[in-house]
Design a protein around this motif. Sequence first.
Motif, short mmCIF file in Angstrom:
data_model
loop_
_atom_site.label_atom_id
_atom_site.label_comp_id
_atom_site.label_asym_id
_atom_site.label_seq_id
_atom_site.Cartn_x
_atom_site.Cartn_y
_atom_site.Cartn_z
N ALA A 18 0.92 -1.24 0.07
CA ALA A 18 -0.03 -0.06 -0.10
C ALA A 18 0.80 1.32 0.01
CB ALA A 18 -0.60 0.20 1.18
N ILE A 19 1.74 1.23 0.85
CA ILE A 19 2.57 2.37 0.88
C ILE A 19 3.44 2.88 -0.49
CG2 ILE A 19 4.76 3.57 1.84
CD1 ILE A 19 2.36 3.69 3.63
N LEU A 46 7.30 1.02 -7.57
CA LEU A 46 6.59 0.16 -6.78
C LEU A 46 7.77 -0.57 -5.63
CD1 LEU A 46 3.69 -1.40 -8.80
CD2 LEU A 46 3.79 0.41 -7.21
N ASN A 47 8.85 -0.02 -5.86
CA ASN A 47 9.80 -0.77 -4.99
C ASN A 47 9.89 -0.04 -3.66
OD1 ASN A 47 12.12 -1.61 -3.62
ND2 ASN A 47 13.61 -0.95 -5.26
N PRO A 48 9.52 -0.64 -2.44
CA PRO A 48 9.18 -0.16 -1.22
C PRO A 48 10.39 0.46 -0.84
CG PRO A 48 9.16 -2.44 -1.05
CD PRO A 48 9.20 -2.21 -2.50
N VAL A 49 11.50 0.23 -1.14
CA VAL A 49 13.05 0.77 -0.55
C VAL A 49 13.12 2.35 -1.10
CG1 VAL A 49 15.40 0.57 -0.60
CG2 VAL A 49 14.10 -1.46 -0.47
N ARG A 50 12.33 2.55 -2.15
CA ARG A 50 12.73 3.73 -2.78
C ARG A 50 11.75 4.92 -1.86
NH1 ARG A 50 15.52 4.54 -7.33
NH2 ARG A 50 15.94 2.40 -8.55
N HIS A 51 10.80 4.39 -1.16
CA HIS A 51 9.83 5.21 -0.47
C HIS A 51 10.08 5.18 1.16
CE1 HIS A 51 8.13 5.53 -4.22
NE2 HIS A 51 7.99 4.13 -4.31
N PHE A 52 10.85 4.13 1.49
CA PHE A 52 11.29 3.93 3.09
C PHE A 52 11.40 5.04 3.86
CE2 PHE A 52 13.60 2.50 6.48
CZ PHE A 52 12.93 1.59 7.04
N ASP A 53 10.75 5.33 4.97
CA ASP A 53 10.83 6.13 6.07
C ASP A 53 11.00 5.25 7.38
OD1 ASP A 53 10.64 9.39 6.93
OD2 ASP A 53 9.55 8.04 8.27
N LEU A 54 12.08 5.30 7.90
CA LEU A 54 12.02 4.40 9.14
C LEU A 54 10.90 4.84 10.27
CD1 LEU A 54 13.52 2.42 11.03
CD2 LEU A 54 15.16 4.16 11.92
N LYS A 69 8.57 8.49 2.68
CA LYS A 69 9.26 9.89 2.40
C LYS A 69 8.35 10.69 1.25
CE LYS A 69 12.94 8.11 0.64
NZ LYS A 69 14.32 8.01 -0.11
N PRO A 70 8.23 11.74 1.64
CA PRO A 70 7.36 12.63 0.65
C PRO A 70 7.91 12.53 -0.63
CG PRO A 70 7.81 13.95 2.77
CD PRO A 70 8.83 12.70 2.68
N VAL A 71 6.77 12.42 -1.73
CA VAL A 71 7.46 12.46 -2.85
C VAL A 71 7.53 14.08 -3.52
CG1 VAL A 71 6.51 12.24 -5.33
CG2 VAL A 71 6.10 10.59 -3.58
N PRO A 72 8.86 14.14 -3.84
CA PRO A 72 9.22 15.53 -4.35
C PRO A 72 8.29 16.07 -5.50
CG PRO A 72 10.84 14.18 -5.04
CD PRO A 72 9.93 13.19 -4.40
N ILE A 73 7.65 17.06 -5.46
CA ILE A 73 6.85 17.79 -6.67
C ILE A 73 7.11 19.08 -6.62
CG2 ILE A 73 4.43 18.05 -7.13
CD1 ILE A 73 3.50 15.69 -5.87
N ASN A 74 7.40 19.60 -7.87
CA ASN A 74 7.74 21.03 -8.01
C ASN A 74 6.45 21.57 -8.81
OD1 ASN A 74 8.46 23.65 -8.76
ND2 ASN A 74 10.46 22.91 -9.52
#
Length: 216
Positions: A18-19, A46-54, A69-74
Motif C-alpha cells: 500500500a505505501i 513500486l519498490n518499497p525501498v525507494r519510499h522507505f521512512d524509518l 518519504k514525501p514525494v518531491p513535487i515542483n
Amino acid sequence: MRDELFDILVRAIVLVTAIPVHEAAHAFVADRLGDPTARAMGRMSLNPVRHFDLLGSVSLLLIGIGWAKPVPINARNFDHPRAGMAISAAAGPAANLLMALLTMILAKAALFAGAGSRAAAVLYIVLLNMCLINISLAIFNLMPFPPFDGSRIYSAFLPQKLYFGVMKYEKYILIAVLALLWLGVLDGPLGFLNNALFRGLDVLTGWVDLLFGLGR
C-alpha cells in the motif's frame, strides 16, 4: 501474543504494498500533469525501498498508520500550480481506496470460494485487514493539516498567504497529530470515518456476495 504478531505481519504486507502504491500514485499523476521531478528521482516506482521512512514504517507496524518519504513535487512545472498540487496529492489516498476496494473483493471471493477451508479463512482475515489498513491510510492522509495530503488538496481553496503561513509549522503539527494518535485521542473520529467507509465499500462490493450466492 500470537494475535499481535499476526497484526504486525499483515501491517508488514501493507508496508510493502500500500505505501509504495500510494507514493507511486503521487509521482505518476504529477508526471502526467507536467512535473517530472519524482520520476527523475526514481520515485515513480513500486519498490518499497525507494519510499522507505524509518519512523513512518515503525508507526505503521505498531499502530497501523504510517507514511513514507514525501514525494518531491515542483508545482512550478504545472500549468495550474495549485490545482496540480491538489490533484497530485489526492492521487495517494485515491490509490489506497482502490486497494481497499480490491482487497475487499478478494477477501469476499476467498471466503466464499473456500468455504470451510482453514487456509481460505486465514486469507480472508489477511485481505480484510489489508482493506481496513488501506482505508485508515486514506483517511489519515486526507486530514487537512500539513504535511498530510489533505492539506495540499484543500490548499487549492485557501488564500496562498494563509496556506504558506500554516506550512511554516508543518513539523510541529506532525508531532502533535502523532502524539494524539498514539494517545488514542483521535480514535473516535477516525474510527467513525473508517467504519463509514468500510460499510460503503461493503455495499459497493455487494455484487460479490450476490455472485457467489447465486453460484451455490
